[in-house]
Design a protein around this motif. Structure first.
Motif, mmCIF file in Angstrom:
data_model
loop_
_atom_site.group_PDB
_atom_site.id
_atom_site.type_symbol
_atom_site.label_atom_id
_atom_site.label_comp_id
_atom_site.label_asym_id
_atom_site.label_seq_id
_atom_site.Cartn_x
_atom_site.Cartn_y
_atom_site.Cartn_z
ATOM 1 N N PRO A 44 0.799 -1.219 0.000
ATOM 2 C CA PRO A 44 0.000 0.000 0.000
ATOM 3 C C PRO A 44 0.841 1.282 0.000
ATOM 4 N N ILE A 45 0.293 2.289 -0.633
ATOM 5 C CA ILE A 45 0.918 3.610 -0.631
ATOM 6 C C ILE A 45 1.146 4.058 0.816
ATOM 7 N N ALA A 46 0.202 3.717 1.702
ATOM 8 C CA ALA A 46 0.309 4.087 3.121
ATOM 9 C C ALA A 46 1.546 3.482 3.785
ATOM 10 N N HIS A 47 2.089 2.423 3.185
ATOM 11 C CA HIS A 47 3.297 1.773 3.706
ATOM 12 C C HIS A 47 4.476 2.026 2.772
ATOM 13 N N ASN A 48 4.434 3.166 2.102
ATOM 14 C CA ASN A 48 5.495 3.584 1.177
ATOM 15 C C ASN A 48 5.669 2.676 -0.025
ATOM 16 N N ASP A 51 4.058 3.478 -6.628
ATOM 17 C CA ASP A 51 2.920 3.569 -7.540
ATOM 18 C C ASP A 51 3.410 3.163 -8.926
ATOM 19 N N ALA A 69 -5.329 -1.402 4.104
ATOM 20 C CA ALA A 69 -3.870 -1.340 4.083
ATOM 21 C C ALA A 69 -3.369 -2.205 5.240
ATOM 22 N N SER A 71 -1.517 -4.014 8.151
ATOM 23 C CA SER A 71 -0.461 -3.476 9.012
ATOM 24 C C SER A 71 0.802 -4.331 8.935
#
Length: 73
Positions: A44-48, A51, A69, A71
């Protein structure tokens, strides 16, 4: 682009392995939106996560939303 993702990975949801309805609305609350296309990031983008084409797969909207996302990757 979405076209590149679908050409490379096909039109089945990578999460549940069932066909994605490419004709349904992708807007929440409209028609059968939950079976429409989402482009899911593996990391996920949330975990760097990047893209990039290598980090995305086609998914049903509902499968992608439920997955969220994670964990732990």
């Amino acid at each position: 682009t979405e076209k590149q993702v679908l050409e490379l990975y096909g039109t089945d949801c990578h999460i549940c392995i069932k066909p994605i309805d490419l004709k349904t609305s992708r807007r929440v609350g409209y028609g059968e939106w939950q079976w429409g296309l989402h482009i899911d990031h593996i990391i996920p983008i949330a975990h760097n996560g990047p893209d990039t084409l290598e980090n995305v797969r086609p998914a049903h909207a509902i499968c992608n939303i439920k997955r969220g996302a994670p964990s732990q990757l």
